[in-house]
Design an enzyme around this catalytic site. Structure first.
Site, PDB file in Angstrom:
ATOM      1  N   ASN A   7       0.851  -1.192   0.000  1.00  0.00           N
ATOM      2  CA  ASN A   7       0.000   0.000   0.000  1.00  0.00           C
ATOM      3  C   ASN A   7       0.891   1.247   0.000  1.00  0.00           C
ATOM      4  O   ASN A   7       1.703   1.444   0.902  1.00  0.00           O
ATOM      5  CB  ASN A   7      -0.893  -0.049   1.249  1.00  0.00           C
ATOM      6  CG  ASN A   7      -1.840   1.126   1.310  1.00  0.00           C
ATOM      7  OD1 ASN A   7      -1.457   2.269   1.061  1.00  0.00           O
ATOM      8  ND2 ASN A   7      -3.082   0.873   1.630  1.00  0.00           N
ATOM      9  N   ASP A   9      -0.163   4.501  -0.179  1.00  0.00           N
ATOM     10  CA  ASP A   9      -0.857   5.752   0.186  1.00  0.00           C
ATOM     11  C   ASP A   9       0.048   6.716   0.945  1.00  0.00           C
ATOM     12  O   ASP A   9      -0.040   7.938   0.776  1.00  0.00           O
ATOM     13  CB  ASP A   9      -2.063   5.455   1.094  1.00  0.00           C
ATOM     14  CG  ASP A   9      -3.159   4.692   0.379  1.00  0.00           C
ATOM     15  OD1 ASP A   9      -3.121   4.607  -0.859  1.00  0.00           O
ATOM     16  OD2 ASP A   9      -4.053   4.176   1.079  1.00  0.00           O
ATOM     17  N   HIS A  10       0.911   6.164   1.802  1.00  0.00           N
ATOM     18  CA  HIS A  10       1.736   7.048   2.641  1.00  0.00           C
ATOM     19  C   HIS A  10       2.731   7.856   1.832  1.00  0.00           C
ATOM     20  O   HIS A  10       3.157   8.930   2.251  1.00  0.00           O
ATOM     21  CB  HIS A  10       2.469   6.245   3.714  1.00  0.00           C
ATOM     22  CG  HIS A  10       1.541   5.694   4.747  1.00  0.00           C
ATOM     23  ND1 HIS A  10       0.870   6.483   5.633  1.00  0.00           N
ATOM     24  CD2 HIS A  10       1.156   4.436   5.002  1.00  0.00           C
ATOM     25  CE1 HIS A  10       0.107   5.740   6.402  1.00  0.00           C
ATOM     26  NE2 HIS A  10       0.271   4.482   6.038  1.00  0.00           N
ATOM     27  N   ARG A  18       3.436  18.850   1.110  1.00  0.00           N
ATOM     28  CA  ARG A  18       4.030  20.044   0.516  1.00  0.00           C
ATOM     29  C   ARG A  18       3.275  20.510  -0.727  1.00  0.00           C
ATOM     30  O   ARG A  18       3.619  21.513  -1.314  1.00  0.00           O
ATOM     31  CB  ARG A  18       5.486  19.755   0.117  1.00  0.00           C
ATOM     32  CG  ARG A  18       6.462  19.752   1.269  1.00  0.00           C
ATOM     33  CD  ARG A  18       6.786  21.180   1.665  1.00  0.00           C
ATOM     34  NE  ARG A  18       7.589  21.239   2.855  1.00  0.00           N
ATOM     35  CZ  ARG A  18       8.905  21.399   2.872  1.00  0.00           C
ATOM     36  NH1 ARG A  18       9.578  21.493   1.754  1.00  0.00           N
ATOM     37  NH2 ARG A  18       9.534  21.468   4.017  1.00  0.00           N
ATOM     38  N   HIS A  43      -5.673   3.672  -1.958  1.00  0.00           N
ATOM     39  CA  HIS A  43      -7.017   4.002  -1.487  1.00  0.00           C
ATOM     40  C   HIS A  43      -7.373   5.377  -2.037  1.00  0.00           C
ATOM     41  O   HIS A  43      -6.752   6.367  -1.666  1.00  0.00           O
ATOM     42  CB  HIS A  43      -7.009   4.009   0.049  1.00  0.00           C
ATOM     43  CG  HIS A  43      -8.352   4.228   0.674  1.00  0.00           C
ATOM     44  ND1 HIS A  43      -8.562   4.084   2.020  1.00  0.00           N
ATOM     45  CD2 HIS A  43      -9.551   4.587   0.154  1.00  0.00           C
ATOM     46  CE1 HIS A  43      -9.834   4.331   2.302  1.00  0.00           C
ATOM     47  NE2 HIS A  43     -10.450   4.663   1.181  1.00  0.00           N
ATOM     48  N   ARG A  45      -9.537   8.033  -1.620  1.00  0.00           N
ATOM     49  CA  ARG A  45     -10.536   8.488  -0.648  1.00  0.00           C
ATOM     50  C   ARG A  45     -11.395   9.583  -1.254  1.00  0.00           C
ATOM     51  O   ARG A  45     -10.944  10.338  -2.109  1.00  0.00           O
ATOM     52  CB  ARG A  45      -9.840   9.014   0.612  1.00  0.00           C
ATOM     53  CG  ARG A  45      -9.114   7.939   1.408  1.00  0.00           C
ATOM     54  CD  ARG A  45      -8.582   8.532   2.697  1.00  0.00           C
ATOM     55  NE  ARG A  45      -9.667   8.858   3.589  1.00  0.00           N
ATOM     56  CZ  ARG A  45     -10.026   8.119   4.642  1.00  0.00           C
ATOM     57  NH1 ARG A  45      -9.346   7.035   4.950  1.00  0.00           N
ATOM     58  NH2 ARG A  45     -11.035   8.486   5.396  1.00  0.00           N
ATOM     59  N   ARG A  49      -7.292  12.870   0.224  1.00  0.00           N
ATOM     60  CA  ARG A  49      -6.231  13.370   1.114  1.00  0.00           C
ATOM     61  C   ARG A  49      -4.842  12.859   0.728  1.00  0.00           C
ATOM     62  O   ARG A  49      -3.858  13.440   1.104  1.00  0.00           O
ATOM     63  CB  ARG A  49      -6.539  13.044   2.565  1.00  0.00           C
ATOM     64  CG  ARG A  49      -6.422  11.594   2.919  1.00  0.00           C
ATOM     65  CD  ARG A  49      -6.465  11.373   4.402  1.00  0.00           C
ATOM     66  NE  ARG A  49      -7.787  11.624   4.952  1.00  0.00           N
ATOM     67  CZ  ARG A  49      -8.230  11.041   6.074  1.00  0.00           C
ATOM     68  NH1 ARG A  49      -7.452  10.226   6.741  1.00  0.00           N
ATOM     69  NH2 ARG A  49      -9.443  11.279   6.519  1.00  0.00           N
ATOM     70  N   GLU A  70      -8.648   0.393  -3.123  1.00  0.00           N
ATOM     71  CA  GLU A  70      -9.540   0.441  -1.962  1.00  0.00           C
ATOM     72  C   GLU A  70     -10.434   1.657  -2.127  1.00  0.00           C
ATOM     73  O   GLU A  70      -9.949   2.739  -2.490  1.00  0.00           O
ATOM     74  CB  GLU A  70      -8.738   0.610  -0.671  1.00  0.00           C
ATOM     75  CG  GLU A  70      -7.843  -0.539  -0.342  1.00  0.00           C
ATOM     76  CD  GLU A  70      -6.975  -0.224   0.877  1.00  0.00           C
ATOM     77  OE1 GLU A  70      -7.091   0.880   1.440  1.00  0.00           O
ATOM     78  OE2 GLU A  70      -6.186  -1.078   1.235  1.00  0.00           O
ATOM     79  N   THR A 101      -8.399   3.813   7.872  1.00  0.00           N
ATOM     80  CA  THR A 101      -9.631   3.038   7.899  1.00  0.00           C
ATOM     81  C   THR A 101      -9.806   2.387   9.274  1.00  0.00           C
ATOM     82  O   THR A 101      -8.977   1.587   9.693  1.00  0.00           O
ATOM     83  CB  THR A 101      -9.580   1.941   6.803  1.00  0.00           C
ATOM     84  OG1 THR A 101      -9.082   2.538   5.621  1.00  0.00           O
ATOM     85  CG2 THR A 101     -10.949   1.355   6.554  1.00  0.00           C
ATOM     86  N   GLU A 151     -11.133  -9.313   2.767  1.00  0.00           N
ATOM     87  CA  GLU A 151      -9.899  -8.962   3.487  1.00  0.00           C
ATOM     88  C   GLU A 151     -10.255  -8.801   4.958  1.00  0.00           C
ATOM     89  O   GLU A 151     -11.057  -7.935   5.324  1.00  0.00           O
ATOM     90  CB  GLU A 151      -9.300  -7.657   2.932  1.00  0.00           C
ATOM     91  CG  GLU A 151      -8.042  -7.234   3.681  1.00  0.00           C
ATOM     92  CD  GLU A 151      -7.325  -6.042   3.050  1.00  0.00           C
ATOM     93  OE1 GLU A 151      -7.444  -5.821   1.830  1.00  0.00           O
ATOM     94  OE2 GLU A 151      -6.630  -5.335   3.808  1.00  0.00           O
ATOM     95  N   HIS A 191      -3.963  -4.467   7.625  1.00  0.00           N
ATOM     96  CA  HIS A 191      -4.085  -3.319   8.537  1.00  0.00           C
ATOM     97  C   HIS A 191      -3.258  -3.548   9.798  1.00  0.00           C
ATOM     98  O   HIS A 191      -3.496  -4.507  10.522  1.00  0.00           O
ATOM     99  CB  HIS A 191      -5.544  -3.018   8.921  1.00  0.00           C
ATOM    100  CG  HIS A 191      -5.729  -1.550   9.184  1.00  0.00           C
ATOM    101  ND1 HIS A 191      -5.295  -0.938  10.326  1.00  0.00           N
ATOM    102  CD2 HIS A 191      -6.235  -0.562   8.405  1.00  0.00           C
ATOM    103  CE1 HIS A 191      -5.551   0.362  10.262  1.00  0.00           C
ATOM    104  NE2 HIS A 191      -6.117   0.618   9.090  1.00  0.00           N
TER     105      HIS A 191
END
Ligand code: PXP
Length: 246
Positions: A7, A9-10, A18, A43, A45, A49, A70, A101, A151, A191
């Site tokens: 994943n 996303d981070h 920034r 994901h 969203r 974000r 996701e 989540t 999942e 998760h």
């Protein structure tokens, strides 16, 4: 051995901090693939974000392993998924104020709404997985919908202190896993998994896919920091050694 879905996303969260162009999750996906990822998970969203529409578009073009999207059970996002055609969609609950989540999708409490989204996605050739708590009611509702996969939310297991509490959570995951596998539903989990607690989850019989993000990106920041600092020192040293124009 279960597939590993990374994943990313981070990586997008860091870019959004920034509002610039780096780090680019598209590059991160390519590097994760080079490292052996069996899938890339993002994901999209509703509040955008982290992952943006542009990321989904480019990742669909460039990711060569499985792309797992996701998303919430929301008609506009379902429409976007149908256009983008990821290999798999994982339906998750989404609340704007949450950090990540929190809790699984309440399939049992909204069978018609979830069923309608599943039908639309499956009709357009996308495999569907439902992100659920290891709770018999949710497992039963998921089996009734006949999706390709489920999942299991490993958050409670990951947060439980080592000892009897963690074991109880692991047993709940195993029991739910057994029921899903018996119903021929693909078994996924994710998760809060990290380099230690992943072992017991990977050992659950017929575990097919693990989706992991936070701990991998945290490790990447730390194992990559020494090299990144060294490269900046080198850049500064080169500037000092360069002849001065006069
Ligand atoms: N699976 C699902 C459905 C998720 O929502 C998340 C978090 O975005 C993950 C897996 C990955 O969780 P973590 O970042 O804690 O590894």
């Amino acid at each position: 051995m279960p597939r590993l879905g990374v994943n990313i996303d981070h990586v997008a969260t860091l870019r959004q901090a920034r509002g610039g162009r780096e780090p680019d999750p598209v590059w991160a996906a390519a590097l994760a693939e080079l490292g052996g990822a069996d899938g890339i998970t993002i994901h999209l969203r509703e509040d955008r974000r982290h992952i943006q529409d542009r990321d989904l578009r480019l990742l669909r073009e460039t990711v060569q392993v499985r792309l797992n999207l996701e998303m919430a059970v929301a008609p506009e996002i379902v429409e976007q998924a149908i256009q983008a055609k990821p290999d798999q969609v994982t339906l998750v609950p989404e609340r704007r104020e949450e950090l990540t989540t929190e809790g699984g999708l309440d399939v049992a409490g909204q069978v018609d709404r979830v069923g309608e989204a599943v039908r639309r996605l499956v009709d357009s050739g996308i495999e569907v997985s439902l992100f659920i708590d290891p709770d018999p009611r949710q497992v039963e509702a998921t089996i009734a919908l006949g999706v390709a996969a489920a999942e299991l939310h490993t958050g409670r297991y990951a947060e439980a202190p080592e000892g009897p509490e963690r074991l109880r959570e692991l047993e709940a995951l195993s029991r739910s896993g057994e029921a899903l596998v018996a119903a021929r539903i693909g078994l996924h989990a994710g998760h809060g998994l990290n380099y230690r607690n992943v072992i017991d989850v990977a050992l659950i019989p017929r575990m097919a896919e693990l989706n992991i993000g936070h701990s991998i990106i945290c490790r990447a920041v730390l194992v990559g920091l020494t090299r990144a600092v060294r490269e900046m020192k080198d850049a500064i040293d080169r500037a000092s050694a360069a002849p001065i124009d006069c």
